[in-house]
Design a protein around this motif. Structure first.
Motif, PDB file in Angstrom:
ATOM      1  N   VAL A 120      -8.783   1.111  -2.999  1.00 38.61           N
ATOM      2  CA  VAL A 120      -8.445  -0.147  -3.665  1.00 38.61           C
ATOM      3  C   VAL A 120      -7.117  -0.684  -3.153  1.00 38.61           C
ATOM      4  CG1 VAL A 120      -7.956  -1.220  -5.887  1.00 38.61           C
ATOM      5  CG2 VAL A 120      -9.780   0.478  -5.704  1.00 38.61           C
ATOM      6  N   HIS A 121      -6.165   0.222  -2.964  1.00 38.03           N
ATOM      7  CA  HIS A 121      -4.844  -0.184  -2.473  1.00 38.03           C
ATOM      8  C   HIS A 121      -4.934  -0.763  -1.065  1.00 38.03           C
ATOM      9  CE1 HIS A 121      -0.535  -0.161  -1.838  1.00 38.03           C
ATOM     10  NE2 HIS A 121      -0.708   0.569  -0.734  1.00 38.03           N
ATOM     11  N   LEU A 122      -5.661  -0.092  -0.190  1.00 35.77           N
ATOM     12  CA  LEU A 122      -5.814  -0.587   1.179  1.00 35.77           C
ATOM     13  C   LEU A 122      -6.625  -1.872   1.206  1.00 35.77           C
ATOM     14  CD1 LEU A 122      -6.560   2.790   3.021  1.00 35.77           C
ATOM     15  CD2 LEU A 122      -4.448   1.447   3.117  1.00 35.77           C
ATOM     16  N   GLY A 123      -7.568  -1.999   0.273  1.00 31.35           N
ATOM     17  CA  GLY A 123      -8.340  -3.225   0.203  1.00 31.35           C
ATOM     18  C   GLY A 123      -7.495  -4.418  -0.152  1.00 31.35           C
ATOM     19  N   LYS A 124      -6.543  -4.214  -1.065  1.00 33.58           N
ATOM     20  CA  LYS A 124      -5.637  -5.313  -1.429  1.00 33.58           C
ATOM     21  C   LYS A 124      -4.744  -5.703  -0.262  1.00 33.58           C
ATOM     22  CE  LYS A 124      -5.516  -4.179  -6.366  1.00 33.58           C
ATOM     23  NZ  LYS A 124      -4.659  -3.739  -7.496  1.00 33.58           N
ATOM     24  N   LYS A 125      -4.363  -4.711   0.526  1.00 32.88           N
ATOM     25  CA  LYS A 125      -3.512  -4.983   1.685  1.00 32.88           C
ATOM     26  C   LYS A 125      -4.312  -5.434   2.903  1.00 32.88           C
ATOM     27  CE  LYS A 125       0.466  -2.029   0.769  1.00 32.88           C
ATOM     28  NZ  LYS A 125       1.347  -0.994   1.357  1.00 32.88           N
ATOM     29  N   ARG A 126      -5.647  -5.306   2.806  1.00 34.84           N
ATOM     30  CA  ARG A 126      -6.548  -5.693   3.888  1.00 34.84           C
ATOM     31  C   ARG A 126      -6.229  -4.966   5.193  1.00 34.84           C
ATOM     32  NH1 ARG A 126      -9.699 -10.017   2.509  1.00 34.84           N
ATOM     33  NH2 ARG A 126      -9.124 -11.082   0.571  1.00 34.84           N
ATOM     34  N   GLU A 127      -5.998  -3.677   5.077  1.00 33.32           N
ATOM     35  CA  GLU A 127      -5.758  -2.844   6.253  1.00 33.32           C
ATOM     36  C   GLU A 127      -7.090  -2.226   6.673  1.00 33.32           C
ATOM     37  OE1 GLU A 127      -2.607  -0.106   5.720  1.00 33.32           O
ATOM     38  OE2 GLU A 127      -1.245  -1.587   4.857  1.00 33.32           O
TER      39      GLU A 127
END
Length: 874
Positions: free
Chosen positions: A281-288
């Protein structure tokens, strides 16, 4: 003995590679039988070209389907389209709705203090169902909600629903039950302790995934939730309710062992799975994207290793709801990782539909094809075909199979799909659809949409080297024949199936299976009659019929005996011939840019139809009947009269080959015999066109028609006999054989014999005997027959043949009529096998009587004296 260099070179040659410049025994037998066997021949042609679609779409640009009834190829898809929570119980049994829904949205909302000026809200409680089904239900009086810290026995907070569906007074429950309005009750098969407000995450948005069971609890009524509530529950880590994602809780009583397992699973989830979900979820928000893919792959491997994929994982719903949040990203490689996780959990319902749409959307762009080769997304798509109910998940399968159809356009992916048993999955789905249609007794239009995608995918998979065996093992040919019978009016579907058959019938085993289908001939003729104007379909159906009848004599009889089959074939030929005549002289732009030349679809149809007629005429029962059909012969001759070799080579050559087959049958009713002069005049154009293939095909017909003296006289006037002598110089065995066949008939007429010697024909025939005799005794026999007819009025060997020619001929015949000498020369090749030796011996035995008679004539008339022209003159 063989020298060392030769031995070394022979030893270096791979065992599977034939010797250079030395024909194998199989090649010799095959060449001999083709050139000297029966005068009837099977006509070959190229498979109809299928242009590649420029854009990937669910239904092609030429589709005849109604856009209003078919699923769209373009759509919007985000995380909001996926279901987060559903009230369906773990057992999968759908509960019937309550007879009344309270006007308030939840009990907790009623527990919230309101301003004194706010009026009281009346809540209608659901009536208690009668214990006796024959009695009418009683009306339950309305209960007024009293907002206070105490719990009234008549308030909704004090009432629950027992297992039978009736209301229960919670204020009268046993010790251990709660009456605190700040606590909530949990729904579920087991009683659970209430969760404090701070523990259930109302303050910080988090909720514990598991709780230990208590002695008593009640089932709370189902509550409707807005999309915001669904997202908050999904982010909080899940709920004990079952969703369409498919969480499965345990029902009934649970033992100590189950409790211990639950604790272990909870700990494993907390320590291993939950951190990865938070990272996702965290990486999804950062779009990495790259890191997100690595994290998703790590999570998938973990779940796979622990056997937590599928429907048995208790935290399945929690994991899926976290994964759903990533669907708002647009990066294809990320979306495929997400789709892989969703498919691996074997979702159903709306979630299955949307994940199939997701994969379909990614697969529409060819640039994304390499991403499908990473991971096991292809394996999951193949498994979805076999484990999804086509009746309840019809639309989902349309997009799933549609995505596979797109991917089969990539040759690398095709090989992988074959390995992942995609053909087996499609075959199983095909059988299921046929069974459903058979049981319902009617055609299902939505299932037809699936079949369009399915047949398009099979069309591409048929090109794989290893696919043919799978097609046969999965009985796909039989299944497609059933579809043809069921959906004959569906133009899109029939075109796809005709394309499949046009590919697989290039192989004999598939032709045999298709020819053995009881209704195949009737179905194909029906398709031709039904879709007569659709050249793309007609050309392929005729190509398939040509393949079936090419090697199967029984198929020729069955097709010809099919009701009105030959009439339909002639109607197709007549229609497209008339269309081509009307368009003659008009320039046409090719629909195929890849070929780079003009493509006349009407002519292509005629080529395929003429080929079917040629193959049918090989049968000795069918051939004379076709030769006696006036309409058929007229159409064939019309093609020869207005088409020429430079512009329509294949059509003209196929037509001549068909006439050759028909001219073989010298029956009284033969239209070929009745119109033989018209045939000869049409064929003379080919002889004069300076086209070797055209001359060969025309010469075949001359060999049959020159049995009539009028034909021989006409051809001599046009110097065709001289052309046949010239063709003896060809090194091509087949050309020489055909020339010999025509010259045999010419030598029947005494007045035509001197031209053979004058044109050097005797010397050329002796050279043919020397060059081909030991390897082709049938051709040698033809040469001897020509020379026998030529020497019918012989008085002197030297005068008839020439001194040198007579001596050379005597030497050859003496050598060839000696069995040991002739066959030893034939068997000198070390690689000659027993079959080849037997073939040489049998053909030599047929050659021997002819050669022996010719040798006897030569020896009888051998003399050094020339005969007098006028012996009685003084």
């Amino acid at each position: 003995m063989m020298d060392q260099a030769t031995k070394r070179n022979k030893g270096d040659r791979p065992f599977y590679q034939p010797p250079e410049n030395i024909p194998t025994s199989a090649e010799i037998v095959n060449d001999a039988r083709q050139s000297i066997g029966r005068p009837l021949q099977v006509v070959k042609t190229k498979r109809p070209f299928t242009p590649r679609e420029d854009r990937r779409s669910l239904f092609g640009p030429t589709s005849t389907r109604n856009p209003e009834t078919r699923p769209p190829s373009a759509f919007s898809l985000t995380s909001r389209h996926f279901d987060g929570v559903d009230s369906r119980p773990a057992s999968g049994t759908k509960l019937s709705p309550l007879p009344h829904r309270p006007s308030c949205t939840s009990i907790n909302e009623e527990q919230t203090p309101r301003l004194p000026t706010e009026p009281d809200v009346e809540v209608l409680l659901p009536p208690k169902p009668p214990t006796d089904p024959n009695k009418a239900s009683r009306k339950v009086p309305r209960a007024r909600v009293i907002h206070s810290n105490s719990v009234d026995a008549s308030s909704p907070e004090s009432l629950g629903i027992n297992k039978s569906g009736s209301l229960t007074d919670l204020s009268k429950q046993t010790e251990g039950s709660t009456t605190d309005s700040n606590r909530r009750t949990h729904s579920g098969p087991k009683e659970r302790t209430p969760i404090p407000k701070e523990e259930r995450g109302e303050g910080d948005g988090k909720e514990m995934p598991h709780r230990a069971p208590s002695q008593a609890s009640v089932r709370s009524p189902p509550r409707s939730a807005s999309s915001r509530e669904v997202e908050s529950r999904a982010s909080s880590g899940g709920t004990k309710r079952t969703s369409s994602a498919g969480s499965t809780g345990r029902g009934g009583s649970a033992g100590k062992r189950d409790a211990e397992e639950s604790q272990e699973e909870t700990m494993f989830y907390t320590q291993n799975i939950a951190p990865r979900l938070e990272e996702l979820v965290h990486l999804g928000k950062k779009r990495e994207g790259e890191k997100l893919c690595e994290c998703a792959d790590s999570l998938y491997k973990l779940l796979q290793r622990e056997n937590l994929l599928g429907k048995n994982c208790k935290q399945r719903s929690t994991i899926l709801k976290s994964v759903f949040k990533l669907l708002d990203l647009e990066e294809p490689k990320v979306l495929l990782r997400v789709a892989r996780l969703i498919l691996a959990f074997r979702v159903s319902g709306n979630n299955l539909l949307n994940v199939c749409k997701l994969v379909f959307k990614v697969s529409r762009n060819e640039k994304n094809d390499p991403e499908f080769l990473r991971g096991n997304i292809l394996e999951l798509l193949s498994k979805t075909l076999s484990c999804t109910d086509h009746t309840s998940s019809c639309e989902a399968l349309i997009y799933c199979v549609g995505a596979i159809k797109f991917l089969t356009g990539n040759t690398t992916i095709v090989k992988q799909l074959v390995k992942e048993n995609c053909i087996e999955g499609l075959g199983q789905l095909l059988d299921g659809i046929n069974k459903t249609n058979r049981e319902n007794g009617k055609v299902n239009e939505q299932l037809g949409h699936i079949l369009v995608q399915l047949t398009a995918a099979l069309r591409n998979l048929a090109d794989a080297n290893s696919s043919r065996e799978k097609f046969l093992n999965c009985h796909i040919v039989e299944g497609l024949c059933t579809v043809v019978d069921t959906y004959a009016v569906d133009g899109d579907l029939m075109l796809n199936i005709s394309r499949i058959f046009s590919k697989i019938t290039l192989h004999t085993d598939c032709c045999t299976v298709l020819a053995d289908q009881p209704s195949s001939y009737k179905s194909f003729i029906h398709l031709l009659n039904k879709h007569l104007q659709k050249s793309d379909m007609v050309v392929r159906v005729c190509f398939v019929l040509g393949n079936i009848t090419a090697k199967n004599d029984e198929a020729r009889v069955r097709l010809f005996q099919e009701n009105k089959a030959f009439d339909v074939l002639l109607s197709v030929l007549k229609l497209y011939l008339e269309m081509d005549l009307k368009a003659q002289g008009k320039e046409e732009k090719s629909d195929d840019g890849e070929r780079g030349n003009k493509l006349n679809k009407r002519e292509d149809v005629m080529i395929k139809v003429v080929r079917v007629i040629a193959n049918l005429s090989i049968n000795e029962t069918v051939g004379p009947l076709i030769a006696s059909n006036a309409q058929c012969i007229d159409l064939l001759l019309s093609i020869l009269e207005y088409k020429d070799i430079p512009t329509s080579e294949e059509l003209v050559l196929n037509t001549v080959a068909t006439i050759n087959n028909l001219s073989y049958y010298s029956v009284k009713t033969s239209i070929i015999s009745q119109q033989q002069m018209r045939v000869i005049e049409a064929l003379l154009k080919l002889v004069l066109a300076d086209n070797m293939e055209g001359m060969i095909e025309a010469s075949r017909v001359f060999g049959n028609l020159t049995r009539q003296k009028t034909v021989r006289d006409f051809l001599v006037q046009h110097k065709v006999d001289q052309m046949m002598v010239t063709m003896l110089d060809s090194g091509n065995r087949e050309v020489v054989y055909i020339s010999c066949g025509v010259l045999i008939n010419f030598m029947v007429d005494e007045e035509k014999r001197p031209a053979l010697k004058k044109e050097g024909g005797v010397k050329k025939l002796i050279e043919v005997l020397r060059d081909f005799g030991r390897t082709d005794w049938e051709l040698a026999s033809l040469v001897c027959q020509i020379l026998w007819n030529y020497s019918g009025k012989i008085t002197s060997t030297n005068a008839c043949f020439g001194e040198q020619e007579a001596q050379d001929l005597l030497d050859l015949l003496i050598e060839y009529t000696d069995q040991d000498s002739a066959l030893d020369s034939s068997f000198k090749d070390e690689e000659t096998d027993e079959e080849m030796k037997k073939y040489y011996y049998e053909t030599w035995r047929e050659f021997y009587p002819v050669a022996e008679q010719l040798l006897h004539r030569l020896e009888t008339h051998q003399s050094d004296f020339e005969p007098l022209e006028n012996p009685g003159a003084p």
